[in-house]
Design a protein around this motif. Sequence first.
Motif, PDB file in Angstrom:
ATOM      1  N   HIS A  99      -6.844   3.915  15.995  1.00 15.06           N
ATOM      2  CA  HIS A  99      -6.616   4.983  15.517  1.00 15.06           C
ATOM      3  C   HIS A  99      -5.427   5.829  16.543  1.00 15.06           C
ATOM      4  O   HIS A  99      -4.392   5.936  16.712  1.00 15.06           O
ATOM      5  CB  HIS A  99      -7.194   5.955  16.075  1.00 15.06           C
ATOM      6  N   ASP A 148     -12.964  -2.895  10.572  1.00 10.57           N
ATOM      7  CA  ASP A 148     -13.665  -2.078  11.817  1.00 10.57           C
ATOM      8  C   ASP A 148     -14.594  -2.165  12.665  1.00 10.57           C
ATOM      9  O   ASP A 148     -15.081  -3.266  12.511  1.00 10.57           O
ATOM     10  CB  ASP A 148     -13.865  -0.694  10.935  1.00 10.57           C
ATOM     11  N   ARG A 178       1.567   4.296  -2.818  1.00 12.05           N
ATOM     12  CA  ARG A 178       1.139   5.421  -2.179  1.00 12.05           C
ATOM     13  C   ARG A 178       2.577   6.387  -2.592  1.00 12.05           C
ATOM     14  O   ARG A 178       2.191   7.991  -4.118  1.00 12.05           O
ATOM     15  CB  ARG A 178       1.427   5.601  -1.701  1.00 12.05           C
ATOM     16  N   GLU A 222      -1.679   5.290   7.992  1.00 14.42           N
ATOM     17  CA  GLU A 222      -2.975   6.158   8.335  1.00 14.42           C
ATOM     18  C   GLU A 222      -2.931   4.532   6.899  1.00 14.42           C
ATOM     19  O   GLU A 222      -3.920   4.038   6.836  1.00 14.42           O
ATOM     20  CB  GLU A 222      -2.818   7.294   6.407  1.00 14.42           C
ATOM     21  N   GLU A 223      -1.895   3.495   5.904  1.00 15.91           N
ATOM     22  CA  GLU A 223      -1.848   3.176   5.576  1.00 15.91           C
ATOM     23  C   GLU A 223      -2.485   1.746   6.513  1.00 15.91           C
ATOM     24  O   GLU A 223      -3.562   1.005   6.614  1.00 15.91           O
ATOM     25  CB  GLU A 223      -1.060   2.119   5.340  1.00 15.91           C
ATOM     26  N   HIS A 280      -5.754  -7.972  11.759  1.00 16.76           N
ATOM     27  CA  HIS A 280      -5.725  -8.180  10.306  1.00 16.76           C
ATOM     28  C   HIS A 280      -6.123  -9.031   9.476  1.00 16.76           C
ATOM     29  O   HIS A 280      -6.425  -9.504   8.936  1.00 16.76           O
ATOM     30  CB  HIS A 280      -4.252  -6.963   9.169  1.00 16.76           C
ATOM     31  N   ARG A 320       0.838  -0.902   0.559  1.00 20.79           N
ATOM     32  CA  ARG A 320       0.284   0.340   0.134  1.00 20.79           C
ATOM     33  C   ARG A 320       0.901   1.449   0.822  1.00 20.79           C
ATOM     34  O   ARG A 320       0.649   2.315  -1.248  1.00 20.79           O
ATOM     35  CB  ARG A 320      -0.826   0.341   1.461  1.00 20.79           C
ATOM     36  N   GLU A 329      -3.954   1.462   9.861  1.00 20.79           N
ATOM     37  CA  GLU A 329      -5.240   2.056  10.715  1.00 20.79           C
ATOM     38  C   GLU A 329      -6.508   1.806   8.741  1.00 20.79           C
ATOM     39  O   GLU A 329      -7.198   0.968   9.746  1.00 20.79           O
ATOM     40  CB  GLU A 329      -5.447   3.383  10.253  1.00 20.79           C
ATOM     41  N   GLU A 330      -6.135   1.434   7.916  1.00 28.31           N
ATOM     42  CA  GLU A 330      -6.888   1.342   6.435  1.00 28.31           C
ATOM     43  C   GLU A 330      -6.653  -0.041   6.473  1.00 28.31           C
ATOM     44  O   GLU A 330      -7.741  -0.859   6.388  1.00 28.31           O
ATOM     45  CB  GLU A 330      -6.816   1.904   5.858  1.00 28.31           C
TER      46      GLU A 330
END
Length: 301
Positions: free
Chosen positions: A293, A83, A57, A75-76, A269, A53, A78-79
Amino acid sequence: DQGLEKTKDNFLSKITKAVAGKTTVDDEVLDNLEDALITADVGVDTTLEIVDRVQKRVAKDKYVTTSDLNRLLQEEIEEILPDVTEANFGTFDLGAVKKPYVLLVVGVNGVGKTTTIGKLAARYKAAGNKVVLGAADTFRAAAVDQLTIWSERVGVPIVKQPMGSDPASVAFDTVQSAVAKNADIAIIDTAGRLHNKVHLMDELNKIKRVIEKVVPDGPSDVLLVLDGSTGQNALEQAKQFTEATDVSSLAITKLDGTAKGGVVLAIAHQLNIPVRYIGVGERVEDLMIFNKHEFVDSLFS
Ligand code: GDP
C-alpha cells in the motif's frame, strides 16, 4: 516517499502525459496508459493486466474522468500484488516464530546481497534478536571479507570456513551454531552463479538438505535479492532463479538513484512472490520493510 523520488517522478509524469488534454478515460487514454506503464518498467504482462482491469472498471462505471484515473489505477495495482500471510512479515520482531529462524539469502553477485545481509543483521539485532551470520559463499574471498566486516560492525558472530570449502558444510555449521547459541535467527549468504543453472540448483538443494538435518522444516525463508536499478533484467533474473530453486520472498535493492522502480510491480506480480524488503541506499536504515500500500501510494503522491 521512501527514497523512491526518481521512480515516482518518472511514473507520475508518464501517467500525466497519457491523460493530457483528456477529461474522460477513453480507448486512447487506455492506449497511452499502456505505453506509459511499459516504459516505466512495469513490464508487458503486468501492464496488460492493470490496463485490462482499469478498462473493465471504466466500462462498469460508465463515466470515469481522468482525475479519477490515478485513484483507480492505484487500487488496481495494489490488487494484483501478492498478499502476505506470514506473521513476521512487516516486522523485524520474530516474536512467536519458531527459532532459529533460518534465512537463506540467494542472488547473483553485485546485486547488493552482502549489504542486504549486513543491514538485516543490524535490524534484527536492534529488534532484540540474537543473530548468527553464515558465510556460505565460499567461492569469493571478497564476499567472506565483506560479511566479516558487517559482523564486526553489527557485533554478531559469523560462521565461516576456508575459501573453497563446501557451502553446504558452512550452512550446516551455521545452523548448528545458531541452535547451540540459542540464536533467534541465522542469516546465510550463498554464492549466486546463475551462468550454470543446474549447478546452482544442485548447490542450493544440497544446502537446503543439510539445513534440514538440523532443523527438520529446512530454511524458514529463501530470500532472493535483486538489483532494481537493472529494470527488466531484474525481472528476467528473478524468473531464472525461481526456475532453479524455491524462493519465498524478495528483496529489491538500489531503488534510490533509479527511475526503474516500476519493475518492483512487475516482479511481485509475475512471480507472485511477496517483496519483503526494498533497498534505498547504503545505510542500515535504508533497508525498508516493503508494504504494498505504502509503495503504490508513494508512486502517486
Ligand atoms: P553482492 O555482490 O551482491 O554481495 O553486492 P554488495 O552487497 O557488495 O553490493 C554491491 C554494491 O551495491 C555496493 O557498493 C553496495 O554498497 C551497493 N548497494 C547495495 N544495496 C544498495 C542500495 O539499496 N542502494 C544503493 N545506492 N547502493 C546499494
